[in-house]
Design a protein around this motif. Structure first.
Motif, PDB file in Angstrom:
ATOM      1  N   VAL A 124       0.847  -1.203   0.000  1.00 41.21           N
ATOM      2  CA  VAL A 124       0.000   0.000   0.000  1.00 41.21           C
ATOM      3  C   VAL A 124       0.880   1.250   0.000  1.00 41.21           C
ATOM      4  CG1 VAL A 124      -1.736   1.332   1.274  1.00 41.21           C
ATOM      5  CG2 VAL A 124      -1.934  -1.152   1.138  1.00 41.21           C
ATOM      6  N   VAL A 125       1.920   1.242   0.820  1.00 43.72           N
ATOM      7  CA  VAL A 125       2.837   2.385   0.895  1.00 43.72           C
ATOM      8  C   VAL A 125       3.555   2.566  -0.432  1.00 43.72           C
ATOM      9  CG1 VAL A 125       4.838   3.343   2.078  1.00 43.72           C
ATOM     10  CG2 VAL A 125       3.124   2.092   3.381  1.00 43.72           C
ATOM     11  N   LYS A 126       4.018   1.477  -0.996  1.00 45.70           N
ATOM     12  CA  LYS A 126       4.718   1.541  -2.279  1.00 45.70           C
ATOM     13  C   LYS A 126       3.791   2.090  -3.367  1.00 45.70           C
ATOM     14  CE  LYS A 126       7.413  -1.912  -2.997  1.00 45.70           C
ATOM     15  NZ  LYS A 126       7.972  -3.217  -3.361  1.00 45.70           N
ATOM     16  N   SER A 127       2.550   1.637  -3.377  1.00 38.07           N
ATOM     17  CA  SER A 127       1.580   2.113  -4.349  1.00 38.07           C
ATOM     18  C   SER A 127       1.291   3.601  -4.158  1.00 38.07           C
ATOM     19  CB  SER A 127       0.283   1.306  -4.221  1.00 38.07           C
ATOM     20  OG  SER A 127      -0.681   1.779  -5.107  1.00 38.07           O
ATOM     21  N   PHE A 128       1.176   4.032  -2.894  1.00 42.67           N
ATOM     22  CA  PHE A 128       0.950   5.444  -2.587  1.00 42.67           C
ATOM     23  C   PHE A 128       2.060   6.312  -3.184  1.00 42.67           C
ATOM     24  CE2 PHE A 128       2.163   9.027   0.090  1.00 42.67           C
ATOM     25  CZ  PHE A 128       1.020   9.803   0.052  1.00 42.67           C
ATOM     26  N   PHE A 129       3.321   5.949  -2.896  1.00 39.12           N
ATOM     27  CA  PHE A 129       4.434   6.769  -3.384  1.00 39.12           C
ATOM     28  C   PHE A 129       4.571   6.712  -4.899  1.00 39.12           C
ATOM     29  CE2 PHE A 129       5.759   6.857   1.060  1.00 39.12           C
ATOM     30  CZ  PHE A 129       6.029   8.209   1.176  1.00 39.12           C
ATOM     31  N   THR A 130       4.306   5.569  -5.494  1.00 40.41           N
ATOM     32  CA  THR A 130       4.333   5.482  -6.956  1.00 40.41           C
ATOM     33  C   THR A 130       3.290   6.419  -7.551  1.00 40.41           C
ATOM     34  OG1 THR A 130       5.103   3.193  -6.908  1.00 40.41           O
ATOM     35  CG2 THR A 130       4.039   3.929  -8.932  1.00 40.41           C
ATOM     36  N   THR A 131       2.117   6.447  -6.943  1.00 35.05           N
ATOM     37  CA  THR A 131       1.034   7.315  -7.414  1.00 35.05           C
ATOM     38  C   THR A 131       1.385   8.783  -7.271  1.00 35.05           C
ATOM     39  OG1 THR A 131      -0.645   5.655  -6.894  1.00 35.05           O
ATOM     40  CG2 THR A 131      -1.398   7.936  -7.064  1.00 35.05           C
ATOM     41  N   VAL A 132       1.753   9.209  -6.065  1.00 38.99           N
ATOM     42  CA  VAL A 132       1.968  10.649  -5.844  1.00 38.99           C
ATOM     43  C   VAL A 132       3.220  11.172  -6.534  1.00 38.99           C
ATOM     44  CG1 VAL A 132       0.635  10.688  -3.708  1.00 38.99           C
ATOM     45  CG2 VAL A 132       3.112  10.385  -3.586  1.00 38.99           C
ATOM     46  N   LEU A 133       4.243  10.348  -6.654  1.00 41.13           N
ATOM     47  CA  LEU A 133       5.456  10.806  -7.326  1.00 41.13           C
ATOM     48  C   LEU A 133       5.310  10.836  -8.841  1.00 41.13           C
ATOM     49  CD1 LEU A 133       8.159   9.087  -5.092  1.00 41.13           C
ATOM     50  CD2 LEU A 133       7.509  11.509  -5.125  1.00 41.13           C
ATOM     51  N   ASN A 134       4.173  10.346  -9.318  1.00 37.20           N
ATOM     52  CA  ASN A 134       3.872  10.406 -10.747  1.00 37.20           C
ATOM     53  C   ASN A 134       2.649  11.273 -11.022  1.00 37.20           C
ATOM     54  OD1 ASN A 134       5.775   8.559 -12.310  1.00 37.20           O
ATOM     55  ND2 ASN A 134       5.233   7.320 -10.533  1.00 37.20           N
ATOM     56  N   GLY A 135       2.327  12.161 -10.083  1.00 36.71           N
ATOM     57  CA  GLY A 135       1.281  13.156 -10.285  1.00 36.71           C
ATOM     58  C   GLY A 135      -0.126  12.717  -9.929  1.00 36.71           C
TER      59      GLY A 135
END
Length: 62
Positions: free
Chosen positions: A31-42
């Motif tokens: 979940v954390v990894k998905s969160f950062f992938t999402t926010v760091l890609n806009g």
């Protein structure tokens, strides 16, 4: 102080998070990894699958 126009995310105590500061390392919670992938890609972090809003903390948690 809590801003009225900000979203807060609390990963404290999450599985495979512990006391690490490297929240997007390979062994981090999905979940954390998905969160950062999402926010760091806009993307919008609050739309991450697995996060729920906790009104007592005024933050998204998992």
């Amino acid at each position: 102080m809590v801003a009225s126009n900000a979203f807060y995310f609390d990963f404290t105590g999450g599985p495979n998070v512990g006391k690490t500061h490297g929240l997007f390392y390979e062994k981090t919670n999905d979940v954390v990894k998905s969160f950062f992938t999402t926010v760091l890609n806009g993307g919008r972090g609050e739309e991450t699958d697995g996060l729920v809003f906790d009104s007592k903390l005024n933050a998204y948690r998992f």
